[in-house]
Enzyme design. Sequence first.
Site, mmCIF file in Angstrom:
data_model
loop_
_atom_site.group_PDB
_atom_site.id
_atom_site.type_symbol
_atom_site.label_atom_id
_atom_site.label_comp_id
_atom_site.label_asym_id
_atom_site.label_seq_id
_atom_site.Cartn_x
_atom_site.Cartn_y
_atom_site.Cartn_z
ATOM 1 N N ASP A 1 7.769 6.130 -9.527
ATOM 2 C CA ASP A 1 7.570 6.269 -8.095
ATOM 3 C C ASP A 1 6.747 7.546 -7.867
ATOM 4 O OD1 ASP A 1 7.977 5.797 -5.312
ATOM 5 O OD2 ASP A 1 9.549 7.308 -5.330
ATOM 6 N N ARG A 2 6.161 7.697 -6.694
ATOM 7 C CA ARG A 2 5.343 8.885 -6.429
ATOM 8 C C ARG A 2 6.132 9.944 -5.658
ATOM 9 N NH1 ARG A 2 0.257 8.817 -2.395
ATOM 10 N NH2 ARG A 2 1.859 9.693 -1.003
ATOM 11 N N ASP A 3 6.282 9.754 -4.348
ATOM 12 C CA ASP A 3 6.930 10.751 -3.498
ATOM 13 C C ASP A 3 8.423 10.842 -3.808
ATOM 14 O OD1 ASP A 3 4.444 11.024 -2.234
ATOM 15 O OD2 ASP A 3 4.905 9.404 -0.836
ATOM 16 N N ASP B 1 8.532 15.029 -1.418
ATOM 17 C CA ASP B 1 8.328 14.030 -0.372
ATOM 18 C C ASP B 1 8.361 14.733 0.978
ATOM 19 O OD1 ASP B 1 8.148 11.881 1.251
ATOM 20 O OD2 ASP B 1 9.859 10.783 0.415
ATOM 21 N N GLY C 1 6.189 13.611 3.519
ATOM 22 C CA GLY C 1 5.331 12.784 4.348
ATOM 23 C C GLY C 1 3.878 13.075 4.036
ATOM 24 N N THR D 1 3.668 2.785 -6.019
ATOM 25 C CA THR D 1 4.075 3.459 -4.789
ATOM 26 C C THR D 1 3.853 2.602 -3.556
ATOM 27 O OG1 THR D 1 3.706 5.432 -3.406
ATOM 28 C CG2 THR D 1 1.828 4.657 -4.697
ATOM 29 N N CYS E 1 1.036 -0.319 -2.781
ATOM 30 C CA CYS E 1 1.248 -1.348 -1.772
ATOM 31 C C CYS E 1 0.968 -0.716 -0.408
ATOM 32 C CB CYS E 1 2.677 -1.883 -1.796
ATOM 33 S SG CYS E 1 3.004 -2.986 -0.381
ATOM 34 N N CYS F 1 4.813 -9.159 1.754
ATOM 35 C CA CYS F 1 3.932 -9.251 0.593
ATOM 36 C C CYS F 1 4.760 -9.320 -0.687
ATOM 37 C CB CYS F 1 2.991 -8.042 0.539
ATOM 38 S SG CYS F 1 3.856 -6.474 0.253
ATOM 39 N N ARG G 1 5.294 -4.943 -2.239
ATOM 40 C CA ARG G 1 6.092 -3.842 -1.703
ATOM 41 C C ARG G 1 7.426 -3.773 -2.444
ATOM 42 N NH1 ARG G 1 6.941 -0.454 2.664
ATOM 43 N NH2 ARG G 1 9.055 -0.365 3.479
#
Length: 245
Positions: free
Chosen positions: A56-58, A64, A66, A97, A136, A155, A158
């Site tokens: 995962d990224r954030d 994280d 924002g 992500t 995504c 979708c 996600r």
Amino acid sequence: MPALIARGGRVLAYRSSEYIKDMGTPQRLRKVEADWAAGRISLQAQAVPAPAVFLDRDGTLNVDKGVRSAADVELFAGVAGALASLRAAGYRLVVLTNQPMIAHGEVSAEDLARIHRRLEWELGKEGAFLDGIYVCPHHPERGHAGERAELKLECACRKPATGLAERACAELNLDMGRSWMVGDQTRDIEMARRAGLRSVLLRTGVGGGDGKFAAAPDFVADDLAAAAQIILHHGVLQHAPTPAL
């Protein structure tokens, strides 16, 4: 290259997981010889699906907050070293992500590209490199001012849907059965369950406190550095046989 660029020339690059090293000094030559002896170099390596660590990224790689611009990218301490250790062990490193802010109209494709260039730049300064970043941009809920209607949909990419992981496996020739997922949210763990990945939940970011999914992780770690140690201890890697000299 500076002279070429100054004359208006073009310098192009491509992302590759091939084994490429400068071995023009005795020290570098010894490193390449050690890699050869350990079976990390093989002419057949590109044809064999490789294990990966999906990230995962954030909240996993960076704070994280924002993230809406490159200036917002702040890596957690120890992230680059953790990634470098996983790469040295033979894992491909792929970010998966969800970025609904694109669908909301809060971040443009150009903004996202700048954010990811900054992320890779900061990692690269400490010797860590990613094999891919899969995004995504969708979100199913409508009603945000300035939203992009064409991205407001259900979708298959996600998270916790497995579309991003499946696409990465197809494009990068990855072995899902020997791969891992590391993240700070329960959707990361649920995606891992659906995809048949082993998982590590991090206490960084929200630390699983979002409570959206009930899937239990295989392991829990304080941060990415601790997760890397878990993966290196429990992962099963098999290098391709080393051809004779």
